[in-house]
Design an enzyme around this catalytic site. Structure first.
Site, PDB file in Angstrom:
ATOM      1  N   ARG A  86     -16.467  -1.241  -4.565  1.00 35.95           N
ATOM      2  CA  ARG A  86     -17.876  -1.015  -4.551  1.00 35.95           C
ATOM      3  C   ARG A  86     -18.285   0.179  -5.382  1.00 35.95           C
ATOM      4  NH1 ARG A  86     -17.985   0.968   1.456  1.00 35.95           N
ATOM      5  NH2 ARG A  86     -16.068   1.923   0.361  1.00 35.95           N
ATOM      6  N   ARG A 126      -0.839  -0.162  -2.237  1.00 33.82           N
ATOM      7  CA  ARG A 126       0.251   0.398  -2.901  1.00 33.82           C
ATOM      8  C   ARG A 126       1.609  -0.572  -2.712  1.00 33.82           C
ATOM      9  NH1 ARG A 126       0.307   5.955   0.343  1.00 33.82           N
ATOM     10  NH2 ARG A 126      -0.362   4.172   1.827  1.00 33.82           N
ATOM     11  N   TYR A 166     -17.559  -6.689  -5.293  1.00 33.73           N
ATOM     12  CA  TYR A 166     -16.612  -7.686  -4.725  1.00 33.73           C
ATOM     13  C   TYR A 166     -17.036  -9.216  -5.267  1.00 33.73           C
ATOM     14  CZ  TYR A 166     -15.269  -4.107  -1.596  1.00 33.73           C
ATOM     15  OH  TYR A 166     -15.011  -2.778  -0.864  1.00 33.73           O
ATOM     16  N   TYR A 190       5.141   6.915  14.859  1.00 39.81           N
ATOM     17  CA  TYR A 190       5.442   5.689  14.256  1.00 39.81           C
ATOM     18  C   TYR A 190       6.513   4.924  15.066  1.00 39.81           C
ATOM     19  CZ  TYR A 190       7.014   1.721  11.510  1.00 39.81           C
ATOM     20  OH  TYR A 190       7.288   0.522  11.248  1.00 39.81           O
ATOM     21  N   ARG A 200     -10.176   2.828  11.354  1.00 42.23           N
ATOM     22  CA  ARG A 200      -9.526   2.453  12.436  1.00 42.23           C
ATOM     23  C   ARG A 200     -10.150   2.988  13.789  1.00 42.23           C
ATOM     24  NH1 ARG A 200      -6.315   2.360   8.534  1.00 42.23           N
ATOM     25  NH2 ARG A 200      -4.540   0.515   8.448  1.00 42.23           N
ATOM     26  N   LEU A 205      -9.906  -5.452   3.113  1.00 41.27           N
ATOM     27  CA  LEU A 205     -10.895  -4.846   3.580  1.00 41.27           C
ATOM     28  C   LEU A 205     -11.081  -4.489   4.832  1.00 41.27           C
ATOM     29  CD1 LEU A 205     -13.513  -7.034   1.491  1.00 41.27           C
ATOM     30  CD2 LEU A 205     -12.707  -4.627   0.942  1.00 41.27           C
ATOM     31  N   LYS A 245      -4.790  -8.967   8.062  1.00 43.45           N
ATOM     32  CA  LYS A 245      -4.658  -9.245   9.613  1.00 43.45           C
ATOM     33  C   LYS A 245      -5.921  -8.219   9.937  1.00 43.45           C
ATOM     34  CE  LYS A 245      -2.932  -5.756  10.751  1.00 43.45           C
ATOM     35  NZ  LYS A 245      -3.098  -4.536  10.557  1.00 43.45           N
TER      36      LYS A 245
END
Ligand SMILES: NC(=O)c1ccc[n+]([C@@H]2O[C@H](COP(=O)([O-])OP(=O)(O)OC[C@H]3O[C@@H](n4cnc5c(N)ncnc54)[C@H](OP(=O)(O)O)[C@@H]3O)[C@@H](O)[C@H]2O)c1
Length: 324
Positions: free
Chosen positions: A34, A14, A55, A231, A162, A71, A94
């Site tokens: 995918r 985005r 991909y 945050y 995550r 990814l 990263k």
């Protein structure tokens, strides 16, 4: 022009897709997923000319010059290597690699294939970062003694990549890479000592990470990364003569004000940045690919980052095991 393809329908697209459209020498041609329905929905939503299933199919397309790879972390190395093998330039999110040895493989392959590979650290392309470094290297706070920096944001309960150890989840790799790279940028080299302590999530990833880095130049960095608090990002640099406080260090806004304190007097330093983040990152990448300009984030730097992050992780694991 660079004709871009994107691997995956990631949330971060985005921010990056509008930047590719604003950058002067880029054209977004295709997105791959995918899943066919996801590829088509993403292409529709973002007006991307082509939706591709798989991909590798995108990498095999002759009308793509470069790919953006957002990814999950463990997919960065295999898909970067696959893209290089297909002759594509790569801007990879990263952390580029979790194991420093993988950066060596990427560097050798990129050299052989004559393609540009760069790790995406958007803040490195912003004028505020250059101003901070120039102030510090010009002695604005005297001799730099300490860097205190962190990045935290709260994530809801899993599922979330995550929290997934098999996908390279964890706070240090996800957001700890920001304060670590900034500290290394200020020091100008890698640390000689890295010690870490983690609070482990039940999934096995570090949910909160505190790290201590020591540099030969006499600088100490205190870094924090977490998924448990709201945050917030911060960077403060302490020197023999004063201190520099940097707001929004990793995602600077269009106008930011640094606070430079020397001998008790505070000077405000205004910096004009980008109104559209990520555009400079894409334009610097264009310059590397089309004009041969050196990458702002070199693979040598990415290697130093991977070494430090791996050392921090190892230290935190050792620390937990010795307490168990
Ligand atoms: N620079 C920044 O400011 C910034 C900000 C946020 C994130 N990031 C980085 O960008 C990358 C993506 O983060 P994100 O939060 O945008 O990710 P995300 O929304 O979770 O998307 C990741 C994409 O990867 C693909 N994927 C492939 N294998 C997967 C798997 N096993 N599980 C889940 N997804 C899989 C999916 O695309 P398909 O299903 O379409 O194949 C998915 O859309 C990460 O490396 C992160 O560190 C950078």
């Amino acid at each position: 022009m660079i004709r871009w393809g994107i691997l995956g329908t990631a949330r971060i697209n985005r921010r990056v897709i509008p930047a590719m459209r604003l950058a002067k020498r880029s054209e977004l041609v295709a997105v791959a997923s995918r899943d066919r329905a996801k590829a088509e929905a993403h292409a529709r939503e973002w007006s991307i000319p082509r939706a591709v299933v798989g991909y590798q199919t995108l990498l095999d397309s002759p009308d793509i010059d470069a790919v953006y790879i957002p990814l999950p972390n463990t997919d960065h190395v295999p898909w970067t290597l696959a893209a290089i093998a297909a002759g594509k330039h790569v801007l990879c999110e990263k952390p580029l690699a979790l194991d420093p040895a993988d950066i060596d493989r990427i560097a050798s392959a990129a050299t052989a294939a004559k393609v540009v590979v760069e790790e995406g650290f958007m803040y490195r392309h912003e004028p505020m970062t250059a101003t901070v470094v120039s102030l510090l290297h010009g002695g604005a706070v005297g001799a730099v003694r300490a860097v205190v920096s962190g990045f935290t944001f709260a994530i809801g309960p899993p599922p979330n990549t995550r929290f997934e150890p098999s996908l390279g989840g964890g706070a240090l790799w996800d957001v700890g890479c920001y304060p670590v790279t900034y500290a290394q940028l200020i020091a100008g080299h890698e640390p000689t000592m890295a010690a870490g302590h983690a609070l482990w999530h039940e999934s096995g990833v570090d949910e909160e990470f505190t790290g201590l880095l020591r540099f030969d130049s006499g600088i100490t960095a205190n870094v924090y990364a977490g998924f448990r608090a709201a945050y917030r990002t911060w960077l403060e640099v302490l020197g023999s003569d004063g201190a520099l406080t940097v707001p929004n260090p990793f995602r600077p806004g269009p106008v930011e004000t640094l606070a430079l304190e020397r001998h008790g007097v505070v000077e405000r330093v205004h910096v004009t940045g980008s109104s559209d983040i990520f555009v400079r990152e894409i334009e610097d990448f264009e310059a590397s690919v089309l004009d041969g300009a050196p990458a702002v984030v070199s693979l040598a730097e990415s290697r130093r980052t991977a070494v430090t992050l791996a050392a921090l992780h190892a230290s935190a694991r050792e620390h937990s095991q010795s307490r168990a």
